[in-house]
Structures are given as structure tokens and as C-alpha cells.
Design a protein around this motif. Structure first.
Motif, PDB file in Angstrom:
ATOM      1  N   ALA A  85       0.849  -1.202   0.000  1.00 22.11           N
ATOM      2  CA  ALA A  85       0.000   0.000   0.000  1.00 22.11           C
ATOM      3  C   ALA A  85       0.879   1.245   0.000  1.00 22.11           C
ATOM      4  N   HIS A  86       0.365   2.332  -0.584  1.00 20.13           N
ATOM      5  CA  HIS A  86       1.088   3.608  -0.574  1.00 20.13           C
ATOM      6  C   HIS A  86       0.712   4.360   0.696  1.00 20.13           C
ATOM      7  N   PRO A  87       1.460   5.338   1.117  1.00 21.44           N
ATOM      8  CA  PRO A  87       2.695   5.898   0.573  1.00 21.44           C
ATOM      9  C   PRO A  87       3.893   4.954   0.706  1.00 21.44           C
ATOM     10  N   HIS A  88       4.817   5.100  -0.254  1.00 18.32           N
ATOM     11  CA  HIS A  88       6.093   4.389  -0.173  1.00 18.32           C
ATOM     12  C   HIS A  88       7.164   5.386   0.223  1.00 18.32           C
ATOM     13  N   THR A  89       8.158   4.862   0.919  1.00 20.52           N
ATOM     14  CA  THR A  89       9.138   5.780   1.508  1.00 20.52           C
ATOM     15  C   THR A  89      10.561   5.477   1.048  1.00 20.52           C
ATOM     16  N   SER A  90      11.403   6.475   1.231  1.00 21.24           N
ATOM     17  CA  SER A  90      12.833   6.339   0.949  1.00 21.24           C
ATOM     18  C   SER A  90      13.458   5.444   2.019  1.00 21.24           C
ATOM     19  N   CYS A  91      14.716   5.073   1.795  1.00 25.38           N
ATOM     20  CA  CYS A  91      15.408   4.214   2.781  1.00 25.38           C
ATOM     21  C   CYS A  91      15.408   4.878   4.152  1.00 25.38           C
ATOM     22  N   ALA A  92      15.644   6.192   4.169  1.00 23.80           N
ATOM     23  CA  ALA A  92      15.728   6.904   5.447  1.00 23.80           C
ATOM     24  C   ALA A  92      14.353   7.208   6.033  1.00 23.80           C
ATOM     25  N   GLY A  93      13.314   6.963   5.264  1.00 22.38           N
ATOM     26  CA  GLY A  93      11.945   7.226   5.749  1.00 22.38           C
ATOM     27  C   GLY A  93      11.608   8.702   5.805  1.00 22.38           C
ATOM     28  N   ASP A  94      12.435   9.533   5.181  1.00 18.74           N
ATOM     29  CA  ASP A  94      12.180  10.980   5.264  1.00 18.74           C
ATOM     30  C   ASP A  94      11.463  11.521   4.034  1.00 18.74           C
ATOM     31  N   ILE A  95      11.229  10.645   3.053  1.00 15.55           N
ATOM     32  CA  ILE A  95      10.500  11.060   1.846  1.00 15.55           C
ATOM     33  C   ILE A  95       9.391  10.045   1.621  1.00 15.55           C
ATOM     34  N   GLU A 104       6.611   1.803 -16.166  1.00 15.84           N
ATOM     35  CA  GLU A 104       6.912   0.646 -17.013  1.00 15.84           C
ATOM     36  C   GLU A 104       8.349   0.169 -16.863  1.00 15.84           C
ATOM     37  N   ASN A 105       9.267   1.087 -16.575  1.00  5.78           N
ATOM     38  CA  ASN A 105      10.682   0.690 -16.466  1.00  5.78           C
ATOM     39  C   ASN A 105      11.099   0.466 -15.014  1.00  5.78           C
ATOM     40  N   PHE A 106      10.119   0.106 -14.164  1.00  7.07           N
ATOM     41  CA  PHE A 106      10.461  -0.004 -12.740  1.00  7.07           C
ATOM     42  C   PHE A 106      11.468  -1.120 -12.465  1.00  7.07           C
ATOM     43  N   ALA A 107      11.420  -2.204 -13.269  1.00  7.78           N
ATOM     44  CA  ALA A 107      12.315  -3.335 -12.977  1.00  7.78           C
ATOM     45  C   ALA A 107      13.779  -2.911 -13.159  1.00  7.78           C
ATOM     46  N   GLU A 108      14.069  -2.192 -14.261  1.00  4.26           N
ATOM     47  CA  GLU A 108      15.450  -1.731 -14.487  1.00  4.26           C
ATOM     48  C   GLU A 108      15.858  -0.751 -13.387  1.00  4.26           C
ATOM     49  N   LEU A 109      14.927   0.179 -13.077  1.00 11.40           N
ATOM     50  CA  LEU A 109      15.265   1.198 -12.072  1.00 11.40           C
ATOM     51  C   LEU A 109      15.500   0.549 -10.707  1.00 11.40           C
ATOM     52  N   ARG A 110      14.701  -0.435 -10.410  1.00 13.93           N
ATOM     53  CA  ARG A 110      14.818  -1.108  -9.112  1.00 13.93           C
ATOM     54  C   ARG A 110      16.188  -1.779  -8.985  1.00 13.93           C
ATOM     55  N   GLU A 111      16.567  -2.466 -10.072  1.00 11.33           N
ATOM     56  CA  GLU A 111      17.857  -3.157 -10.073  1.00 11.33           C
ATOM     57  C   GLU A 111      19.008  -2.142  -9.893  1.00 11.33           C
ATOM     58  N   GLU A 112      18.870  -1.043 -10.654  1.00  5.38           N
ATOM     59  CA  GLU A 112      19.887   0.012 -10.595  1.00  5.38           C
ATOM     60  C   GLU A 112      19.994   0.581  -9.163  1.00  5.38           C
ATOM     61  N   LEU A 113      18.835   0.837  -8.553  1.00  9.76           N
ATOM     62  CA  LEU A 113      18.822   1.440  -7.216  1.00  9.76           C
ATOM     63  C   LEU A 113      19.333   0.454  -6.164  1.00  9.76           C
ATOM     64  N   VAL A 119      17.330  -0.173  -0.261  1.00  8.98           N
ATOM     65  CA  VAL A 119      16.635  -1.369   0.232  1.00  8.98           C
ATOM     66  C   VAL A 119      15.139  -1.183  -0.036  1.00  8.98           C
ATOM     67  N   PHE A 120      14.547  -2.161  -0.729  1.00 10.42           N
ATOM     68  CA  PHE A 120      13.124  -2.068  -1.078  1.00 10.42           C
ATOM     69  C   PHE A 120      12.275  -2.827  -0.065  1.00 10.42           C
ATOM     70  N   LYS A 121      11.107  -2.256   0.230  1.00 12.75           N
ATOM     71  CA  LYS A 121      10.225  -2.860   1.233  1.00 12.75           C
ATOM     72  C   LYS A 121       8.944  -3.410   0.619  1.00 12.75           C
ATOM     73  N   SER A 122       8.741  -3.158  -0.679  1.00  9.22           N
ATOM     74  CA  SER A 122       7.479  -3.600  -1.306  1.00  9.22           C
ATOM     75  C   SER A 122       7.768  -4.220  -2.671  1.00  9.22           C
ATOM     76  N   ASP A 123       6.712  -4.760  -3.275  1.00 11.58           N
ATOM     77  CA  ASP A 123       6.840  -5.318  -4.639  1.00 11.58           C
ATOM     78  C   ASP A 123       6.360  -4.327  -5.685  1.00 11.58           C
ATOM     79  N   THR A 124       6.069  -3.114  -5.300  1.00 14.29           N
ATOM     80  CA  THR A 124       5.399  -2.194  -6.216  1.00 14.29           C
ATOM     81  C   THR A 124       6.378  -1.535  -7.196  1.00 14.29           C
ATOM     82  N   ASP A 125       5.791  -1.030  -8.280  1.00 11.68           N
ATOM     83  CA  ASP A 125       6.575  -0.211  -9.207  1.00 11.68           C
ATOM     84  C   ASP A 125       6.844   1.165  -8.587  1.00 11.68           C
ATOM     85  N   HIS A 131      12.789   6.157  -3.950  1.00  8.35           N
ATOM     86  CA  HIS A 131      14.258   6.072  -3.866  1.00  8.35           C
ATOM     87  C   HIS A 131      14.925   7.025  -4.850  1.00  8.35           C
ATOM     88  N   LEU A 132      14.308   7.223  -5.999  1.00  6.37           N
ATOM     89  CA  LEU A 132      14.881   8.188  -6.962  1.00  6.37           C
ATOM     90  C   LEU A 132      14.838   9.605  -6.390  1.00  6.37           C
TER      91      LEU A 132
END
Ligand code: M6R
Length: 609
Positions: A85-95, A104-113, A119-125, A131-132
Motif C-alpha cells: 500500500a502507498h505511501p512508499h518511503t525512501s530508505c531513510a523514511g524521510d520522503i 513501465e521501467n520499474f524493474a530496471e530502475l529497481r535493479e539500478e537502485l 533497500v526495497f520494502k514492497s513489490d510495487t513499481d 528512492h529516486l
């Protein structure tokens, strides 16, 4: 589908966000969450299930922060769950980020990040956006430019609202192919994916255009382009009644909206006939240009597609122009024959259906003139079409379309008459007569609504069935498709519709003792043929429910239940015959204990492919 709300101002955000999310429930969702900024930190609370569950949890915290964002999620990437569920947050939880659309390009971006240590906490795009923004914020220390930079990395559709613990009271929003509206009220600034979420507080709103950025603070809203240049976008005044979001004494929105249909017919027709000639100025085509049109495609999805099937009969019948009706998801992936004299009519209640929008873009690239028929002012369909007719249904809250469908049928009827007028196929006197009869349908629908006893009786007889067949011919066939869809959508009773002449070619095999056959058997040139189909059905034990014309006593010999509707010209029979089928579907859904307004798995606006 998903919904976004945001508030920053003088009042506590918690209640405002929950109220906004509640207003967005009609869109369909499976989880909800909020991020509230308080004392230099973000508190993020998400729950699977209804907004009321989220509200219940929030009541234990009683956050006093005055800036926050909220979201209702309809799962696309990752199952419905608290983690997704949203909101999704940055690693530091400050965003914290809420997002509508699909990256659509979430898989590439996720791998890059992940490669850079995120560190990802969800399966969402969506989470890639958080994190960006985090990375860009670390470089610039400025939320607005960080959001713009993050958005520049995204391929797909997005409406984004972002808050940051280090910029108290600030919400930054941007969008591409997913609606965002921003408004200023007496007590603060508001953002939402749908005006209805903020209608009580802000009536002068800005519908953000693709690539535009808005920075909300308690003091006001500033608009920018992607390069950070200030903008002064046009303000739209919303004049709906606030009670559009209330049930007004009806048990559900669907029934309320069914009963609004006479008003929709009247409003859609208001001001269209002047000195005996039809006028639809918004289409922005001269009679000469209209006369050149030699092929029409109606493209739409779901119920809107069924309105198109009805229009085909009228456009071909009156204007004598070949007309094809196609579901947008098919049209966009084939190679339709389009020339500069082709008219594409895109029909969409929400004005934001992804497939219909893609088909509009494709048709325009191929050189077609595109008319939109939509219920939502300023929606993507309205903006991206060459001309637009608004259906005047006002906001439709129930997921199952009823009043917007009737508005579409009436608008398409006007368009068919306009084309016939331009081509000289209908004389002024004929147009006047047709227009008068079309206007009379408002009163005829009122009469149907005033007495639903026969509908209720037929619904009770059918409520325990596991399957039903809807049949009709001509206009009746088109109406049958819509009747079956309504029943499926809200009662989960399997229903199929067939042109009645197809019965012997297959569906008749379904019929055995007590099997419900719902037939559009109004007086029309094909009445006798439909009656034959009823006889065949009865002979095999079917329980026949007939929608018939007042005064037709003979039909009783062929039907177990008869629902009478006033006599109208066949061209307008879809308007009157659809109404008892809407009531029928609703009555069965209620009898089966279903949630009429928010059927499972369905969303009001299908903004993804
Ligand atoms: O907003 P649109 O008219 O483009 O939506 C198209 C369909 O998703 C919609 O008609 C859907 O079939 C409704 N649930 C019908 O009740």
C-alpha cells in the motif's frame, strides 16, 4: 483505480485525508494509507482493505500534523497488502510518495537502485520513485527539483505527490498521463487525483497538464514547468452540487444515479436545437467538413462500447455513413483503415481510460478527426480530442455506469442526427420531430422509474440463478449486451448477451428448466422475430423475462414476467429499455447481498492497460 489526496494548511491533516480518501472509494481499491508530517518526521500508516479500517487505526494515533498525503491502491504490481500500500518511503523514511499509474521501467530502475544500496520494502513499481527522489534530494536539497529529476527517469504513466520531512508543509506534485488537480481553499492547499476528493474545500481548481509541477504550501500553490519556470495555468470552477457525493436518501449511489437519468437527458439536450437546426458548436467542424466524413469508428470500452453499438444503428440508419464500433484495446493494436475523412468518436465516461486514450492518439497520428464524448470536463479524452461533447451526467460515483451511459447514448444520438443533417439525409422538419421525441424520453424514463414493481418481481424470480441469457435484435441486441454487463458487474451472476438470431447457433443449448432468458421484445420491425426466439426458449423450459411495449398483451403468452415500458420510436428504444435492465441488475445484486456501488475487482476508471 488508485486515488491520491494531499493537504497542507491550518488544520490537522488526518481527518481531511480520510475524508478525501473516502470520497475516492468509488474508484475501486484494495488498500489505503497516509503519510503525515509531524515534528520534522513522517508518520506512515497503511492498511489493507477499506478506508474505514485505516481511519480506525489512525484514531489510536491522533496525529496533529497539518501536512500529509494519502492514497487508495488498486493492485497492479504486487498483491494487495499493507507492505504494497502507498505511501512508499525512501530508505531513510524521510520522503514519502503516492503514485497513480504504472511505471513501465520499474524493474530496471529497481535493479539500478538496489545496486547503489537502496533497500526495497514492497513489490510495487511505485517504490522506485521514492528512492529516486531520495537520491536526487541528497544532491540538491530541494524537493521540487528532486521530484522533477526523479520523474524524468520514469517511463509510463504517473500522478505523483511527494512530501519530505525536511521541507515541512510542502507537497510537490507532478503528472504524466494520470490526472492531478490542485486547489486552494480558505484553510489551505489541496491536491487530488479527482476533484470530488476536495469539492467541499476548493471549487477553483487547476487541472495539471503533463509535465507541470505544483508546489503546495499552507499559503498557496505555485506552478512550474519541468525547467522550473513559473506558470500561470487556467483555473477551472467546479459547479457541481456538493450532494453529488451524497446518497440523497437513496440506499446506494447506483439507485440515486439511475433516478437522475431524466435530468441527464434534459441537460444533454439543452440548447442543442436552434431555429430547427441541430448545433454542437464544441465539435468545431463546419457543416461542409461534417459532410465530407465518409467513415466513422466509435472506440470505447465496457459500457461506453455498448453506447457505441447503439450509435452504429443510428449513424448508419440516418446519416448512411459506414460505422464500425470497436473496443479500444483492439483498435489500438490493429491497423485500421483511416483517411483524413474518417471520424473517430472516442466514448469514455471517465475520460481517462488508458486504452481509449491510446486509441485516440493512434487515430490522430493516422490523420483522423477525433471527437470525444465524456462526462469529465478537462479530462484527458476531452483535452486530446479535436472536439468534445460533454454528457452532463455530473459525477458518477457507483462503479457500474448508468446515468453516464444514458448521457452517452443521447449524445451519440445527437451526433448521428448532426451527421445526417450535414449530409442532407434528414430534413429540418424531420430533425425537429426526432429532437422532440428524443426530449420526450426524459418523461418516459420518469414513468419507468415511478413503478418498478414488475422489475422487482422478475429480479426475485431470477436471483438464485447461476447464469442468465440476454437477447434482442437490432437496438435490442445492443441493449442486451449492456443489460448482461450490468448484471455480471454488480451481482456476480454470470450473464451472456446474444443477438437473438444467434440463439439456434449455440446458446440455445444452455436452456433448460427455469433458465432465465431476458429478452428485449419491444415493438420494432423485428418484434415477430424476437417473439419466435421467446417461443423457442419457452419450449425448452426457460423462465422468460420480457421487456415489452405498453399495451402489448400478446407478449404475456410467451413470457413468465413482463416489464412494460412506454412506446417510443425504435431509434430511441435503447434509452427506455436500458433503464429497467439497470434496475433489474441492481435488484438482483441487492437480493444477493452484493455491494452495489463498489463491486469486487472493479475500478471506476481503468487508467492502466
Ligand atoms: O470511463 P470509461 O467510460 O472509459 O470506462 C469504460 C469501462 O471501464 C466502463 O464502462 C466499465 O465497463 C463500467 N464498469 C461499466 O459499468
Amino acid at each position: 483505480m488508485c486515488g491520491i489526496v494531499g493537504y497542507t494548511g491550518a488544520d490537522e491533516a488526518q481527518g481531511i485525508l480520510i475524508e478525501g480518501l473516502t470520497r475516492l472509494e468509488y474508484r475501486g481499491y484494495d488498500s489505503a494509507g497516509v503519510a503525515i508530517e509531524q515534528d520534522g518526521a513522517l508518520d506512515v500508516i497503511c492498511r489493507k482493505g477499506k478506508v474505514s479500517g485505516l481511519a480506525h487505526t489512525l484514531a489510536h494515533f491522533d496525529f496533529t500534523g497539518t501536512c500529509g498525503i494519502g492514497h487508495t491502491r488498486w493492485a497492479t504490481h504486487g498483491r494487495p497488502s499493507e507492505a504494497n500500500a502507498h505511501p512508499h518511503t525512501s530508505c531513510a523514511g524521510d520522503i514519502a510518495v503516492v503514485h497513480n499509474g504504472i511505471i513501465e521501467n520499474f524493474a530496471e530502475l529497481r535493479e539500478e537502485l538496489i545496486g547503489r544500496g537502496h533497500v526495497f520494502k514492497s513489490d510495487t513499481d511505485t517504490e522506485v520513485a521514492a528512492h529516486l527522489v531520495e537520491e536526487a534530494y541528497a544532491d540538491t536539497g530541494d524537493l521540487q527539483s528532486a521530484v522533477v529529476h526523479a520523474a524524468s527517469r520514469l517511463i509510463g504513466a504517473y500522478g505523483l505527490a511527494v512530501v519530505c520531512a525536511h521541507e515541512p508543509g510542502v507537497i510537490v506534485v507532478t503528472r504524466k498521463d494520470s490526472p492531478i488537480v490542485v486547489g486552494r481553499g480558505a484553510r489551505g492547499s489541496y491536491v487530488a487525483s479527482d476533484i470530488i476528493a476536495m469539492i467541499d474545500a476548493a471549487r477553483d481548481v487547476v487541472v495539471l497538464a503533463d509535465g507541470q509541477v505544483a508546489r503546495l504550501t499552507p499559503e498557496g500553490v505555485a506552478f512550474f514547468d519541468e525547467a522550473g519556470n513559473p506558470l500561470d495555468p487556467p483555473v477551472t470552477h467546479v459547479d457541481w452540487d456538493v450532494d453529488v457525493a451524497e446518497k440523497g436518501g437513496y440506499p446506494d449511489f447506483m439507485l440515486k444515479e439511475i433516478h437522475e437519468q431524466p435530468r441527464v437527458i434534459r441537460d444533454t439536450l439543452a440548447g442543442r436545437l436552434s431555429a430547427g437546426a441541430l448545433e454542437i458548436d464544441e465539435l468545431d467542424l463546419s457543416p461542409e467538413e461534417l459532410d465530407l466524413i465518409d467513415r466513422v469508428y466509435v472506440i470505447a470500452c465496457g459500457t461506453s462500447y455498448h453506447a457505441g453499438l447503439i450509435a452504429k444503428n443510428l449513424i448508419e440508419g440516418w446519416a448512411r455513413i459506414p460505422c464500425e464500433v470497436e473496443v479500444a484495446s483492439e483498435f489500438r493494436y490493429r491497423n485500421p483503415i483511416i483517411t483524413p475523412t474518417t471520424l473517430v468518436v472516442a466514448v469514455s465516461q471517465s475520460g481517462e481510460t488508458a486504452d481509449t486514450l491510446a486509441a485516440i492518439r493512434d487515430a490522430r497520428v493516422r490523420g483522423a478527426k477525433v471527437f470525444g464524448i465524456t462526462n469529465v470536463v478537462g479530462s484527458p479524452v476531452a483535452r486530446e480530442s479535436d472536439g468534445v461533447i460533454y454528457t452532463k451526467a455530473n459525477k458518477e460515483i457507483a462503479v457500474a455506469s448508468t446515468k453516464s451511459f444514458l448521457g452517452q447514448v443521447v449524445s451519440l444520438t445527437l451526433l448521428a442526427m448532426l451527421l445526417a443533417q450535414a449530409k442532407g439525409k434528414l430534413k429540418t422538419s424531420q430533425i425537429r420531430l426526432l429532437f422532440r421525441e428524443l426530449a420526450d424520453t426524459a418523461e418516459q424514463v420518469e414513468r419507468i422509474l415511478a413503478d418498478d414493481a414488475a422489475v422487482e418481481e422478475a429480479a426475485l424470480a431470477c436471483k438464485d440463478a447461476t447464469s442468465a441469457l440476454f437477447i434482442g435484435r437490432g437496438m435490442g441486441a445492443a441493449v442486451s449486451y449492456e443489460g448482461a454487463l450490468k448484471l455480471k458487474e454488480i451481482s456476480y451472476l454470470h450473464a451472456e448477451a446474444y443477438a437473438a438470431g444467434e440463439m439456434k447457433h449455440g446458446p440455445i443449448a444452455l436452456i433448460d428448466e427455469g433458465f432465465p432468458v431476458i429478452a428485449i421484445a419491444t415493438k420494432s420491425p423485428v418484434y415477430d422475430k424476437v417473439v419466435s426466439n421467446l417461443q423457442e426458449s419457452k419450449a425448452r423450459g426457460a423462465m422468460v423475462v420480457a421487456i415489452a411495449t405498453e399495451g402489448d398483451e400478446d407478449i404475456r403468452a410467451h413470457a413468465d414476467h413482463v416489464i412494460y415500458i412506454p412506446k417510443v420510436r425504435d431509434a430511441f428504444s435503447a434509452i427506455t429499455a436500458s433503464v429497467p435492465l439497470q434496475l433489474f441488475a441492481r435488484a438482483i445484486a441487492v437480493a444477493r447481498g452484493c455491494d452495489v456501488d463498489q463491486p469486487r475487482n472493479l475500478a471506476k476508471s481503468v487508467t492502466v492497460e
